[in-house]
Design a protein around this motif. Structure first.
Motif, PDB file in Angstrom:
ATOM      1  N   ILE A 123       0.735  -1.288   0.069  1.00 43.84           N
ATOM      2  CA  ILE A 123      -0.062   0.067   0.057  1.00 43.84           C
ATOM      3  C   ILE A 123       0.938   1.298  -0.003  1.00 43.84           C
ATOM      4  CG2 ILE A 123      -1.646   1.101   1.270  1.00 43.84           C
ATOM      5  CD1 ILE A 123      -2.753  -1.470   2.373  1.00 43.84           C
ATOM      6  N   GLN A 124       1.953   1.245   0.802  1.00 34.04           N
ATOM      7  CA  GLN A 124       2.708   2.317   0.630  1.00 34.04           C
ATOM      8  C   GLN A 124       3.552   2.603  -0.394  1.00 34.04           C
ATOM      9  OE1 GLN A 124       6.095   2.098   3.564  1.00 34.04           O
ATOM     10  NE2 GLN A 124       6.320   4.250   3.874  1.00 34.04           N
ATOM     11  N   LYS A 125       4.037   1.603  -1.207  1.00 34.60           N
ATOM     12  CA  LYS A 125       4.621   1.647  -2.448  1.00 34.60           C
ATOM     13  C   LYS A 125       3.378   2.224  -3.376  1.00 34.60           C
ATOM     14  CE  LYS A 125       6.996  -1.134  -5.877  1.00 34.60           C
ATOM     15  NZ  LYS A 125       7.451  -2.197  -6.405  1.00 34.60           N
ATOM     16  N   PHE A 126       2.381   1.651  -3.559  1.00 36.85           N
ATOM     17  CA  PHE A 126       1.328   2.203  -4.364  1.00 36.85           C
ATOM     18  C   PHE A 126       1.063   3.767  -4.045  1.00 36.85           C
ATOM     19  CE2 PHE A 126      -3.308   3.018  -4.946  1.00 36.85           C
ATOM     20  CZ  PHE A 126      -3.329   3.143  -6.381  1.00 36.85           C
ATOM     21  N   CYS A 127       0.789   3.916  -2.739  1.00 31.49           N
ATOM     22  CA  CYS A 127       0.752   5.615  -2.453  1.00 31.49           C
ATOM     23  C   CYS A 127       1.869   6.440  -2.870  1.00 31.49           C
ATOM     24  CB  CYS A 127       0.650   5.683  -0.778  1.00 31.49           C
ATOM     25  SG  CYS A 127      -0.908   4.962  -0.217  1.00 31.49           S
ATOM     26  N   LEU A 128       3.223   6.139  -2.971  1.00 29.64           N
ATOM     27  CA  LEU A 128       4.288   6.969  -3.271  1.00 29.64           C
ATOM     28  C   LEU A 128       4.084   6.866  -4.913  1.00 29.64           C
ATOM     29  CD1 LEU A 128       7.126   5.193  -1.263  1.00 29.64           C
ATOM     30  CD2 LEU A 128       6.227   7.467  -1.171  1.00 29.64           C
ATOM     31  N   MET A 129       3.661   5.917  -5.596  1.00 32.64           N
ATOM     32  CA  MET A 129       3.650   6.053  -6.872  1.00 32.64           C
ATOM     33  C   MET A 129       2.528   6.967  -7.587  1.00 32.64           C
ATOM     34  SD  MET A 129       3.400   2.035  -8.009  1.00 32.64           S
ATOM     35  CE  MET A 129       4.946   0.757  -7.826  1.00 32.64           C
ATOM     36  N   ILE A 130       1.284   7.222  -6.636  1.00 32.26           N
ATOM     37  CA  ILE A 130       0.276   7.979  -6.974  1.00 32.26           C
ATOM     38  C   ILE A 130       0.257   9.546  -6.130  1.00 32.26           C
ATOM     39  CG2 ILE A 130      -1.035   6.198  -8.165  1.00 32.26           C
ATOM     40  CD1 ILE A 130      -2.921   6.574  -5.582  1.00 32.26           C
ATOM     41  N   ASN A 131       1.399   9.462  -5.610  1.00 34.18           N
ATOM     42  CA  ASN A 131       1.721  10.629  -4.889  1.00 34.18           C
ATOM     43  C   ASN A 131       0.611  11.195  -4.017  1.00 34.18           C
ATOM     44  OD1 ASN A 131       3.636  12.605  -4.405  1.00 34.18           O
ATOM     45  ND2 ASN A 131       2.673  14.251  -5.804  1.00 34.18           N
ATOM     46  N   ILE A 132       0.342  10.155  -3.155  1.00 33.27           N
ATOM     47  CA  ILE A 132      -0.463  10.252  -1.843  1.00 33.27           C
ATOM     48  C   ILE A 132       0.020   9.849  -0.712  1.00 33.27           C
ATOM     49  CG2 ILE A 132      -2.640  10.463  -3.294  1.00 33.27           C
ATOM     50  CD1 ILE A 132      -3.342   7.716  -1.949  1.00 33.27           C
ATOM     51  N   THR A 133      -0.489  10.364   0.628  1.00 29.04           N
ATOM     52  CA  THR A 133       0.134   9.719   1.710  1.00 29.04           C
ATOM     53  C   THR A 133      -0.780   8.462   2.063  1.00 29.04           C
ATOM     54  OG1 THR A 133      -1.431  10.970   2.963  1.00 29.04           O
ATOM     55  CG2 THR A 133       0.761  12.098   2.689  1.00 29.04           C
ATOM     56  N   LEU A 134      -0.347   7.735   3.046  1.00 33.49           N
ATOM     57  CA  LEU A 134      -0.935   6.624   3.702  1.00 33.49           C
ATOM     58  C   LEU A 134      -2.246   6.851   4.222  1.00 33.49           C
ATOM     59  CD1 LEU A 134       1.673   4.162   5.238  1.00 33.49           C
ATOM     60  CD2 LEU A 134       0.350   3.716   3.312  1.00 33.49           C
ATOM     61  N   LYS A 135      -2.347   8.281   4.935  1.00 37.50           N
ATOM     62  CA  LYS A 135      -3.326   8.865   5.525  1.00 37.50           C
ATOM     63  C   LYS A 135      -4.450   9.219   4.735  1.00 37.50           C
ATOM     64  CE  LYS A 135      -4.815  12.627   8.468  1.00 37.50           C
ATOM     65  NZ  LYS A 135      -6.044  12.509   7.995  1.00 37.50           N
ATOM     66  N   ASP A 136      -3.965   9.610   3.485  1.00 38.93           N
ATOM     67  CA  ASP A 136      -4.863  10.101   2.350  1.00 38.93           C
ATOM     68  C   ASP A 136      -5.678   8.701   1.766  1.00 38.93           C
ATOM     69  OD1 ASP A 136      -4.310  12.513   2.264  1.00 38.93           O
ATOM     70  OD2 ASP A 136      -2.679  12.471   0.595  1.00 38.93           O
ATOM     71  N   PHE A 137      -4.739   7.692   1.696  1.00 41.86           N
ATOM     72  CA  PHE A 137      -5.149   6.473   1.361  1.00 41.86           C
ATOM     73  C   PHE A 137      -6.364   5.902   1.938  1.00 41.86           C
ATOM     74  CE2 PHE A 137      -5.186   1.913   1.123  1.00 41.86           C
ATOM     75  CZ  PHE A 137      -5.433   1.634  -0.168  1.00 41.86           C
ATOM     76  N   PHE A 138      -6.122   5.886   3.373  1.00 46.19           N
ATOM     77  CA  PHE A 138      -6.966   5.119   4.406  1.00 46.19           C
ATOM     78  C   PHE A 138      -8.162   6.121   4.644  1.00 46.19           C
ATOM     79  CE2 PHE A 138      -3.372   2.422   5.022  1.00 46.19           C
ATOM     80  CZ  PHE A 138      -3.914   1.147   4.831  1.00 46.19           C
ATOM     81  N   ASP A 139      -8.133   7.299   4.704  1.00 51.26           N
ATOM     82  CA  ASP A 139      -9.112   8.335   4.986  1.00 51.26           C
ATOM     83  C   ASP A 139     -10.009   8.302   3.587  1.00 51.26           C
ATOM     84  OD1 ASP A 139      -8.068   9.092   7.041  1.00 51.26           O
ATOM     85  OD2 ASP A 139      -7.404  11.108   6.582  1.00 51.26           O
ATOM     86  N   SER A 140      -9.818   7.418   2.643  1.00 48.85           N
ATOM     87  CA  SER A 140     -10.695   7.612   1.369  1.00 48.85           C
ATOM     88  C   SER A 140     -12.132   6.976   1.877  1.00 48.85           C
ATOM     89  CB  SER A 140     -10.228   6.278   0.484  1.00 48.85           C
ATOM     90  OG  SER A 140     -11.050   6.136  -0.453  1.00 48.85           O
ATOM     91  N   ASP A 141     -13.118   7.565   1.177  1.00 49.61           N
ATOM     92  CA  ASP A 141     -14.384   7.153   1.226  1.00 49.61           C
ATOM     93  C   ASP A 141     -14.779   5.803   1.247  1.00 49.61           C
ATOM     94  OD1 ASP A 141     -15.115   9.955   1.732  1.00 49.61           O
ATOM     95  OD2 ASP A 141     -15.827  10.011  -0.351  1.00 49.61           O
ATOM     96  N   MET A 142     -13.866   5.119   0.755  1.00 48.10           N
ATOM     97  CA  MET A 142     -13.987   3.562   0.524  1.00 48.10           C
ATOM     98  C   MET A 142     -13.732   2.965   1.701  1.00 48.10           C
ATOM     99  SD  MET A 142     -11.727   1.328  -2.073  1.00 48.10           S
ATOM    100  CE  MET A 142     -10.358   0.192  -1.043  1.00 48.10           C
ATOM    101  N   PHE A 143     -13.128   3.427   2.869  1.00 51.01           N
ATOM    102  CA  PHE A 143     -12.908   2.796   4.333  1.00 51.01           C
ATOM    103  C   PHE A 143     -14.103   3.318   5.285  1.00 51.01           C
ATOM    104  CE2 PHE A 143      -8.763   2.567   2.143  1.00 51.01           C
ATOM    105  CZ  PHE A 143      -8.778   1.180   2.200  1.00 51.01           C
ATOM    106  N   THR A 144     -14.886   4.427   4.955  1.00 49.79           N
ATOM    107  CA  THR A 144     -15.911   4.509   5.768  1.00 49.79           C
ATOM    108  C   THR A 144     -17.027   3.629   5.846  1.00 49.79           C
ATOM    109  OG1 THR A 144     -16.799   6.017   4.213  1.00 49.79           O
ATOM    110  CG2 THR A 144     -15.239   7.121   5.558  1.00 49.79           C
ATOM    111  N   THR A 145     -17.698   3.616   7.184  1.00 50.11           N
ATOM    112  CA  THR A 145     -18.741   2.612   7.311  1.00 50.11           C
ATOM    113  C   THR A 145     -20.019   3.572   7.013  1.00 50.11           C
ATOM    114  OG1 THR A 145     -18.697   3.034   9.580  1.00 50.11           O
ATOM    115  CG2 THR A 145     -17.583   1.197   8.853  1.00 50.11           C
ATOM    116  N   LYS A 146     -20.836   3.053   6.569  1.00 55.09           N
ATOM    117  CA  LYS A 146     -22.290   3.477   6.255  1.00 55.09           C
ATOM    118  C   LYS A 146     -23.276   2.987   7.017  1.00 55.09           C
ATOM    119  CE  LYS A 146     -20.795   5.174   1.998  1.00 55.09           C
ATOM    120  NZ  LYS A 146     -20.639   5.431   0.694  1.00 55.09           N
TER     121      LYS A 146
END
Length: 61
Positions: A38-61
């Motif tokens: 995940i960290q490697k992927f984040c570096l590739m697309i220039n986002i932080t791990l926080k940005d990745f995990f703060d994604s709407d994809m991880f919020t519960t509804k």
């Protein structure tokens, strides 16, 4: 989608296997992904791990 590249183009640009990208994007994959991947992927697309995990994809509804 954020990069504007297809899986194949992204794989070529970053010299990784397209199947790995497919695994990263799949919600049905039971193999899991490591935090290092995940960290490697984040570096590739220039986002932080926080940005990745703060994604709407991880919020519960």
């Amino acid at each position: 989608m954020k990069t504007g590249l297809s899986q194949s183009d992204f794989a070529k640009k970053y010299d990784i296997d397209r199947q790995i990208i497919n695994r990263w994007e799949s919600t049905k994959n039971k193999r899991g992904v490591t935090i290092y991947s995940i960290q490697k992927f984040c570096l590739m697309i220039n986002i932080t791990l926080k940005d990745f995990f703060d994604s709407d994809m991880f919020t519960t509804k």
